[in-house]
Design a protein around this motif. Structure first.
Motif, PDB file in Angstrom:
ATOM      1  N   LEU A 122      52.708  32.001  42.579  1.00 33.00           N
ATOM      2  CA  LEU A 122      51.342  32.478  42.340  1.00 33.00           C
ATOM      3  C   LEU A 122      51.570  34.108  42.252  1.00 33.00           C
ATOM      4  O   LEU A 122      50.752  34.831  41.395  1.00 33.00           O
ATOM      5  CB  LEU A 122      50.443  32.033  43.426  1.00 33.00           C
ATOM      6  N   ALA A 126      50.278  36.301  39.232  1.00 32.59           N
ATOM      7  CA  ALA A 126      49.191  37.448  39.244  1.00 32.59           C
ATOM      8  C   ALA A 126      49.729  38.844  38.839  1.00 32.59           C
ATOM      9  O   ALA A 126      49.007  39.437  37.952  1.00 32.59           O
ATOM     10  CB  ALA A 126      48.737  37.274  40.795  1.00 32.59           C
ATOM     11  N   ALA A 162      46.008  26.335  39.733  1.00 32.12           N
ATOM     12  CA  ALA A 162      46.053  27.566  40.596  1.00 32.12           C
ATOM     13  C   ALA A 162      46.706  28.703  40.030  1.00 32.12           C
ATOM     14  O   ALA A 162      46.107  29.977  40.012  1.00 32.12           O
ATOM     15  CB  ALA A 162      46.735  27.414  41.919  1.00 32.12           C
ATOM     16  N   ILE A 166      44.803  32.355  39.404  1.00 38.70           N
ATOM     17  CA  ILE A 166      45.099  33.588  40.182  1.00 38.70           C
ATOM     18  C   ILE A 166      45.445  34.780  38.906  1.00 38.70           C
ATOM     19  O   ILE A 166      45.390  35.789  39.249  1.00 38.70           O
ATOM     20  CB  ILE A 166      46.373  33.355  40.987  1.00 38.70           C
ATOM     21  N   CYS A 167      45.851  34.188  37.670  1.00 40.84           N
ATOM     22  CA  CYS A 167      46.035  34.936  36.592  1.00 40.84           C
ATOM     23  C   CYS A 167      44.630  35.550  36.086  1.00 40.84           C
ATOM     24  O   CYS A 167      44.684  36.837  35.769  1.00 40.84           O
ATOM     25  CB  CYS A 167      46.665  34.297  35.419  1.00 40.84           C
ATOM     26  N   GLU A 170      43.530  38.598  38.167  1.00 37.21           N
ATOM     27  CA  GLU A 170      44.214  39.885  37.645  1.00 37.21           C
ATOM     28  C   GLU A 170      44.086  40.440  36.314  1.00 37.21           C
ATOM     29  O   GLU A 170      44.489  41.554  35.923  1.00 37.21           O
ATOM     30  CB  GLU A 170      45.731  40.038  37.846  1.00 37.21           C
ATOM     31  N   MET A 212      43.564  39.023  44.818  1.00 41.34           N
ATOM     32  CA  MET A 212      44.737  37.965  44.496  1.00 41.34           C
ATOM     33  C   MET A 212      45.251  37.630  45.907  1.00 41.34           C
ATOM     34  O   MET A 212      45.525  36.614  46.057  1.00 41.34           O
ATOM     35  CB  MET A 212      45.938  38.870  43.807  1.00 41.34           C
ATOM     36  N   GLY A 215      43.092  34.829  47.242  1.00 35.96           N
ATOM     37  CA  GLY A 215      43.275  33.616  46.774  1.00 35.96           C
ATOM     38  C   GLY A 215      44.473  32.846  47.084  1.00 35.96           C
ATOM     39  O   GLY A 215      44.541  31.910  47.022  1.00 35.96           O
ATOM     40  N   CYS A 216      45.609  33.903  47.179  1.00 34.81           N
ATOM     41  CA  CYS A 216      46.977  33.267  47.786  1.00 34.81           C
ATOM     42  C   CYS A 216      46.731  32.628  48.984  1.00 34.81           C
ATOM     43  O   CYS A 216      47.027  31.584  49.498  1.00 34.81           O
ATOM     44  CB  CYS A 216      48.053  34.370  47.674  1.00 34.81           C
ATOM     45  N   SER A 398      37.437  31.368  36.593  1.00 30.02           N
ATOM     46  CA  SER A 398      38.296  30.626  37.204  1.00 30.02           C
ATOM     47  C   SER A 398      37.435  29.066  37.644  1.00 30.02           C
ATOM     48  O   SER A 398      38.203  28.161  37.951  1.00 30.02           O
ATOM     49  CB  SER A 398      38.859  30.988  38.326  1.00 30.02           C
ATOM     50  N   PHE A 433      37.645  28.585  45.361  1.00 24.62           N
ATOM     51  CA  PHE A 433      38.493  29.644  45.089  1.00 24.62           C
ATOM     52  C   PHE A 433      37.774  30.815  44.738  1.00 24.62           C
ATOM     53  O   PHE A 433      38.045  31.828  45.193  1.00 24.62           O
ATOM     54  CB  PHE A 433      39.334  29.348  44.235  1.00 24.62           C
ATOM     55  N   THR A 437      37.518  34.658  46.976  1.00 22.01           N
ATOM     56  CA  THR A 437      38.095  35.543  46.200  1.00 22.01           C
ATOM     57  C   THR A 437      36.782  36.639  46.093  1.00 22.01           C
ATOM     58  O   THR A 437      37.102  37.757  46.280  1.00 22.01           O
ATOM     59  CB  THR A 437      38.813  35.501  44.962  1.00 22.01           C
TER      60      THR A 437
END
Length: 450
Positions: A122, A126, A162, A166-167, A170, A212, A215-216, A398, A433, A437
């Motif tokens: 992940l 990101a 996921a 996460i992308c 960013e 990020m 999120g992780c 997301s 999520f 975040t």
């Protein structure tokens, strides 16, 4: 019926059609832009107000042609268009080089357990998304995620989702990342370095990194049951380091150009386009690719996104110039007033909800001027509101598989593997999520820029 109502109706209908028929979003957006230009041609001075020098000329030719001329010379941000086109060319070649996939798979293999390996995948996803966009990052890292899941004996659906989520966090972190960040830079005057440090404070890149990390941490908790799973991670081999070197040259060049305030208007866009063309030349010559293979790479540069961006600029320009933004400012001020925290929360929450269904590019293009104007009206930092808008739109995409093209790409790649990750399953992960975040990164944004 006033022209303001007509333009507002066109904008709302376009957003609805884009949300419902995402595969045809380019057609709807360009259709709306064409309708705007036709109205501007047959009813001069209605949408795009005629300047004094045009009004002083005899005849109607200059007046009727002004809508087209103004749209293609002033309304469309060609620097942002060229930035996106060049970045997409380079990202296609970067995907071919497999460097990012190699780094991600190597970190996953060295992790002590499956949960740590997932976080490694992940994080790399990101970072790639922060510089070359979420679609490219998904194309590069989803195969790594699927391969890992096969080795760990777990379903790939949630991990692939996921990666896309996460992308998305960013996707506007740097100038070269996406149409949204290029559009924001064009409107606000941000240069490449300004995304890292601006006005003596950490800028949007740092805010995205906080999101990020949150999120992780969220996914580490979600996948914690996989901590003891058996892992058989296959490390992806590198085909060439050259595209990464070309990418490094692009980043260094953009950083140096940030120090030149009096540069040509489209200089950064032309530079990134040149880098993208150089990467394609390297791909053709050194990799001995055929014309058909080069054409395939060009098709993967998402030309539809560039056309979609052109239509969005024209539609957003019409919304802005007929005065809808001023009306929106007045409506919000009636119940929000000059209370910064209220406006901040409204922008963040509305951006989250709208971006779950409406394409980020349209939403950011239309609402960005509102955020800036409202901030100036209550003597707040413009970045406080514009960053909230960007952050909410990135994270909000997301929530559902409809929120971004990266989500759809990830879903299609899953289907190719025979895995069907349903809408309900995506929501079950996407909603918490987004909440986690948004809360963490939103609080950080408020603390730094209030």
């Amino acid at each position: 019926m006033s022209i303001k109502i007509v333009i507002g109706t066109i904008a709302i209908l376009t957003c609805i059609m884009v949300a419902v028929f995402q595969s045809r979003k380019t057609w709807f957006t360009m259709g709306a832009a064409f309708l705007v230009l036709v109205l501007g041609t047959f009813i001069p001075d209605s949408i795009f107000h005629l300047p004094e020098d045009i009004l002083a000329l005899d005849g109607n030719v200059h007046r009727r042609s002004y809508a087209f001329v103004h749209a293609f010379t002033e309304v469309i941000n060609w620097n942002a268009v060229l930035l996106c086109l060049g970045s997409m060319m380079l990202s296609s070649v970067l995907a071919h080089s497999r460097v990012a996939a190699h780094i991600g798979s190597s970190l996953a293999k060295r992790s002590s357990n499956a949960c740590g390996a997932i976080v490694s995948i992940l994080v790399v996803s990101a970072i790639v998304s922060a510089f070359v966009g979420n679609i490219a990052a998904v194309l590069i890292m989803v195969p790594v995620a699927i391969s890992f899941c096969k080795g760990a004996g777990i379903r790939p659906g949630r991990l692939v989702a996921a990666v896309a989520m996460i992308c998305n966090v960013e996707v506007a972190a740097t100038l070269s990342a996406s149409p949204e960040s290029a559009m924001f830079a064009g409107y606000s005057g941000f240069r490449f370095n300004d995304f890292f440090i601006f006005d003596g404070r950490v800028s949007f890149f740092a805010i995205c990194q906080v999101g990020m990390i949150a999120g992780c941490a969220f996914f580490y908790f979600i996948f914690s049951k996989s901590r003891r799973n058996r892992m058989e991670v296959q490390v992806v081999s590198i085909l060439s380091w050259t595209p990464s070197i070309i990418f490094g040259v692009m980043i260094a060049g953009l950083s140096v150009m940030s120090y030149f305030r009096n540069r040509m208007q489209c200089s950064t866009g032309l530079y990134v386009l040149f880098i993208g063309m150089v990467s394609l030349m390297w791909f053709k010559v050194t990799q001995k690719k055929t014309a058909a293979e080069i054409a395939d790479v060009l098709l993967k540069t998402e030309w539809k996104t560039v056309v979609f961006l052109l239509g969005t600029f024209i539609l957003a320009g019409a919304v802005r110039e007929v005065g809808i933004m001023s009306d929106l400012v007045n409506v919000v001020s009636t119940f929000a007033g000059d209370v910064k925290v209220t406006v901040f929360v409204i922008l963040l929450v509305v951006s989250l909800l709208v971006s779950a269904f409406v394409d980020n590019v349209i939403y950011v293009a239309v609402i960005l001027p509102f955020a800036s104007v409202y901030a100036l009206g209550i003597e707040a930092e413009p970045e406080l509101f514009t960053f909230a808008l960007l952050l909410g739109s990135c994270i909000g995409s997301s929530i559902t598989p409809l929120g971004s093209s990266a989500n759809k790409t990830a879903s299609d790649m899953l289907k190719n593997e025979g895995e069907n990750y349903t809408f309900a399953e995506w929501l079950k992960t996407g909603i918490p999520f987004a909440v986690v975040t948004a809360l963490v990164s939103g609080f950080f944004l408020w603390s730094v820029w209030n």
